[in-house]
Design a protein around this motif. Structure first.
Motif, PDB file in Angstrom:
ATOM      1  N   TYR A 261      49.155  47.564  40.003  1.00 48.32           N
ATOM      2  CA  TYR A 261      48.078  46.973  40.826  1.00 48.32           C
ATOM      3  C   TYR A 261      48.589  46.226  42.051  1.00 48.32           C
ATOM      4  O   TYR A 261      47.896  45.369  42.589  1.00 48.32           O
ATOM      5  CB  TYR A 261      47.185  46.022  40.009  1.00 48.32           C
ATOM      6  CG  TYR A 261      46.650  46.614  38.732  1.00 48.32           C
ATOM      7  CD1 TYR A 261      45.859  47.765  38.752  1.00 48.32           C
ATOM      8  CD2 TYR A 261      46.934  46.035  37.490  1.00 48.32           C
ATOM      9  CE1 TYR A 261      45.375  48.320  37.581  1.00 48.32           C
ATOM     10  CE2 TYR A 261      46.452  46.586  36.314  1.00 48.32           C
ATOM     11  CZ  TYR A 261      45.674  47.721  36.370  1.00 48.32           C
ATOM     12  OH  TYR A 261      45.200  48.264  35.208  1.00 48.32           O
ATOM     13  N   GLN A 312      45.554  42.337  41.839  1.00 46.28           N
ATOM     14  CA  GLN A 312      44.168  42.630  41.467  1.00 46.28           C
ATOM     15  C   GLN A 312      43.624  41.588  40.505  1.00 46.28           C
ATOM     16  O   GLN A 312      44.293  41.194  39.554  1.00 46.28           O
ATOM     17  CB  GLN A 312      44.112  44.015  40.805  1.00 46.28           C
ATOM     18  CG  GLN A 312      42.708  44.537  40.598  1.00 46.28           C
ATOM     19  CD  GLN A 312      42.696  46.006  40.201  1.00 46.28           C
ATOM     20  OE1 GLN A 312      43.642  46.482  39.589  1.00 46.28           O
ATOM     21  NE2 GLN A 312      41.653  46.716  40.533  1.00 46.28           N
ATOM     22  N   ASN A 314      39.877  41.768  39.914  1.00 42.06           N
ATOM     23  CA  ASN A 314      38.703  42.465  39.388  1.00 42.06           C
ATOM     24  C   ASN A 314      39.085  43.891  39.046  1.00 42.06           C
ATOM     25  O   ASN A 314      39.298  44.709  39.932  1.00 42.06           O
ATOM     26  CB  ASN A 314      37.590  42.434  40.440  1.00 42.06           C
ATOM     27  CG  ASN A 314      36.292  43.006  39.888  1.00 42.06           C
ATOM     28  OD1 ASN A 314      36.270  43.532  38.781  1.00 42.06           O
ATOM     29  ND2 ASN A 314      35.236  42.892  40.661  1.00 42.06           N
ATOM     30  N   MET A 315      39.179  44.182  37.745  1.00 43.57           N
ATOM     31  CA  MET A 315      39.667  45.499  37.329  1.00 43.57           C
ATOM     32  C   MET A 315      38.728  46.630  37.754  1.00 43.57           C
ATOM     33  O   MET A 315      39.114  47.785  37.748  1.00 43.57           O
ATOM     34  CB  MET A 315      39.873  45.531  35.811  1.00 43.57           C
ATOM     35  CG  MET A 315      41.089  44.723  35.404  1.00 43.57           C
ATOM     36  SD  MET A 315      42.534  45.233  36.340  1.00 43.57           S
ATOM     37  CE  MET A 315      43.551  43.807  36.287  1.00 43.57           C
ATOM     38  N   ALA A 316      37.491  46.278  38.114  1.00 47.10           N
ATOM     39  CA  ALA A 316      36.563  47.314  38.581  1.00 47.10           C
ATOM     40  C   ALA A 316      36.767  47.579  40.075  1.00 47.10           C
ATOM     41  O   ALA A 316      36.286  48.567  40.616  1.00 47.10           O
ATOM     42  CB  ALA A 316      35.130  46.873  38.324  1.00 47.10           C
ATOM     43  N   GLY A 317      37.484  46.676  40.743  1.00 41.75           N
ATOM     44  CA  GLY A 317      37.628  46.782  42.198  1.00 41.75           C
ATOM     45  C   GLY A 317      38.929  47.440  42.606  1.00 41.75           C
ATOM     46  O   GLY A 317      39.640  48.034  41.804  1.00 41.75           O
ATOM     47  N   GLU A 318      39.228  47.307  43.892  1.00 44.29           N
ATOM     48  CA  GLU A 318      40.447  47.885  44.452  1.00 44.29           C
ATOM     49  C   GLU A 318      41.632  46.956  44.212  1.00 44.29           C
ATOM     50  O   GLU A 318      41.470  45.743  44.150  1.00 44.29           O
ATOM     51  CB  GLU A 318      40.274  48.035  45.974  1.00 44.29           C
ATOM     52  CG  GLU A 318      39.223  49.059  46.383  1.00 44.29           C
ATOM     53  CD  GLU A 318      39.769  50.468  46.283  1.00 44.29           C
ATOM     54  OE1 GLU A 318      40.780  50.776  46.941  1.00 44.29           O
ATOM     55  OE2 GLU A 318      39.188  51.265  45.515  1.00 44.29           O
ATOM     56  N   LYS A 342      41.841  35.810  35.433  1.00 44.57           N
ATOM     57  CA  LYS A 342      41.288  36.599  36.540  1.00 44.57           C
ATOM     58  C   LYS A 342      40.629  35.752  37.623  1.00 44.57           C
ATOM     59  O   LYS A 342      40.218  36.287  38.648  1.00 44.57           O
ATOM     60  CB  LYS A 342      40.227  37.579  36.000  1.00 44.57           C
ATOM     61  CG  LYS A 342      40.744  38.571  34.989  1.00 44.57           C
ATOM     62  CD  LYS A 342      41.441  39.725  35.657  1.00 44.57           C
ATOM     63  CE  LYS A 342      42.066  40.678  34.676  1.00 44.57           C
ATOM     64  NZ  LYS A 342      43.504  40.767  34.802  1.00 44.57           N
ATOM     65  N   PRO A 357      35.904  37.510  38.676  1.00 46.77           N
ATOM     66  CA  PRO A 357      34.957  38.485  38.117  1.00 46.77           C
ATOM     67  C   PRO A 357      34.540  38.100  36.703  1.00 46.77           C
ATOM     68  O   PRO A 357      35.211  37.305  36.044  1.00 46.77           O
ATOM     69  CB  PRO A 357      35.780  39.774  38.094  1.00 46.77           C
ATOM     70  CG  PRO A 357      37.184  39.302  37.850  1.00 46.77           C
ATOM     71  CD  PRO A 357      37.298  37.959  38.548  1.00 46.77           C
ATOM     72  N   SER A 373      30.017  34.267  37.637  1.00 50.92           N
ATOM     73  CA  SER A 373      31.163  34.893  38.305  1.00 50.92           C
ATOM     74  C   SER A 373      30.841  35.007  39.790  1.00 50.92           C
ATOM     75  O   SER A 373      29.706  34.828  40.198  1.00 50.92           O
ATOM     76  CB  SER A 373      31.421  36.285  37.719  1.00 50.92           C
ATOM     77  OG  SER A 373      30.315  37.128  37.957  1.00 50.92           O
ATOM     78  N   THR A 375      32.377  37.283  43.463  1.00 55.03           N
ATOM     79  CA  THR A 375      33.390  38.167  44.039  1.00 55.03           C
ATOM     80  C   THR A 375      34.026  37.534  45.271  1.00 55.03           C
ATOM     81  O   THR A 375      35.054  37.979  45.735  1.00 55.03           O
ATOM     82  CB  THR A 375      32.763  39.511  44.470  1.00 55.03           C
ATOM     83  OG1 THR A 375      31.606  39.216  45.267  1.00 55.03           O
ATOM     84  CG2 THR A 375      32.341  40.319  43.264  1.00 55.03           C
TER      85      THR A 375
END
Length: 421
Positions: A261, A312, A314-318, A342, A357, A373, A375
């Motif tokens: 990441y 990283q 946010n594991m859903a993000g970039e 996180k 997140p 949360s 972003t």
């Protein structure tokens, strides 16, 4: 060696169910684990009138250490492995003094996933907690050490300590860096990940059970040619779960360990087995003055005061593969940074700012009936009238060191609820 000159009151926000945070199931030893998430900052029930100068937790830790203005250490939280240093393995819900260190002046502490290091004013290091990977540096891999034990080393006094999930880093007064514990992913910086086969299908690690000096720092040019970095004097080091970032006295930044990441900032997700110069911070007026690490990400404050992020959250993000400025904090004077699993919590100017997140446990401090949360960086309104000297985050909680010099300071702190488990 002495501790910081600031002083204040402890405030706490986040999860208090120490046995369950960050776990899918309760361990067999935990009986009917309880404890609610505190979504906003609280005073702690037994801390009235106790002035602190340092608050410490770690991005993988579900326990905390605070140090009073007299240099006495207190700890509380998860204690499965004796990481609180009280001589037992029962969880502790409010800060308790470390009686075995009562005649020692403590200046700093560091918390790994299940282990703790304590730094004294004489530059000595005591360790306790989980030791199955040798992360206490006491010369063996006995499962758990319940009392503070001096680490095994001779040499110049230690001035800086840091803990990864299952390894430790210390820096001496001459700028030498030492590591011990689990060598996985090259996180100990000795040019190996320490793996070997015990049998045809079972892997194990050659752990370092005493502090071993990091011998080589490197830089790579565009064609991947490797050169040693010369004249490296380490001033600061921070550890994520499985990676590290260090800062030298020429404001150069080095990273090593697990590369997933982009957390190492070399624009490639490769593991690095020895400290590698982060090119971004190399050059006049490009250097860094402070470095921080979260579980899978890294932060630095540049010498011009800008905050940079890579890795990283946010594991859903970039993933951010190389250092990028945190635009939301452009122009803010950053005083203190806390990295949880996180979430990121920052004391800057007169404010506290945080983001992270879901799922969170309350470490963002936004308060009840507020978003759980965010972003992007949001101001923590619950602390709008309270000046915070320093922050530190655990896996799912945040410690705030709040100024209590004036009657007005004290009155604003008194307006916050008190948590009595």
């Amino acid at each position: 060696m002495e501790g910081p000159k600031i002083r204040g009151t402890l405030l706490f926000s986040g999860g208090t169910n120490w046995d369950l945070i960050g776990r899918k199931d309760l361990p067999k030893t935990a009986k009917g684990a309880k404890g609610r998430n505190l979504w906003g900052p609280h005073q702690l029930g037994n801390m009235e009138g106790i002035q602190l100068r340092t608050v410490v937790s770690g991005n993988a830790a579900c326990h905390s250490v605070v140090i009073t203005t007299e240099g006495k250490a207190m700890s509380w939280g998860r204690n499965d492995k004796g990481q609180l240093g009280h001589g037992h393995a029962n969880r502790v819900d409010l800060p308790q003094y470390l009686d075995t260190l009562s005649n020692i002046s403590v200046v700093d502490a560091a918390c790994g996933r299940n282990h703790t290091l304590i730094l004294t004013d004489r530059g000595e290091v005591y360790a306790f907690g989980d030791n199955k990977m040798g992360q206490l540096g006491v010369g063996n891999q006995q499962q758990a050490v319940l009392f503070p034990t001096k680490i095994q080393r001779k040499g110049p006094p230690i001035v800086k300590i840091a803990c990864g999930a299952e390894f430790s880093m210390i820096v001496d007064i001459k700028g030498n860096l030492y590591s011990f514990g689990s060598p996985e992913f090259g996180q100990l910086a000795h040019n190996t990940d320490g793996k070997y086969f015990v049998s045809s299908n079972k892997m194990a690690f050659h752990c370092e059970t005493t502090p071993r000096q990091v011998a080589l720092f490197i830089e790579k040019d565009k064609d991947n040619r490797i050169q040693p970095a010369t004249d490296v004097f380490i001033n600061d080091v921070a550890c994520g779960n499985n990676h590290c970032v260090a800062l030298d006295n020429k404001k150069r930044v080095y990273t090593w360990g697990f590369g997933g990441y982009g957390r190492l900032g070399h624009a490639e997700p490769k593991d690095e087995m020895v400290p590698r110069l982060v090119k971004f911070f190399d050059g006049p007026k490009r250097g860094a003055c402070r470095v921080f690490a979260g579980s899978t990400y890294t932060l630095a404050v540049s010498e011009l005061g800008a905050l940079f992020f890579w890795g990283q959250t946010n594991m859903a993000g970039e993933a951010t593969m190389y250092p990028k400025p945190v635009q939301d904090l452009s122009g803010w004077m950053i005083r203190s940074v806390g990295c949880s699993n996180k979430s990121i919590v920052i004391a800057a100017d007169e404010s506290i700012v945080s983001w992270g997140p879901s799922p969170t446990y309350g470490e963002l401090g936004y308060g009840d009936n507020k978003p759980k949360s965010s972003t992007r960086a949001e101001e923590v309104k619950t602390l709008a009238k309270i000046y915070v000297h320093a922050v530190s985050c655990g896996y799912g909680h945040t410690l705030f060191l709040a100024r209590d010099d004036t009657e007005e300071d004290k009155a604003n702190i008194e307006k916050l609820c008190t948590f009595k488990p």
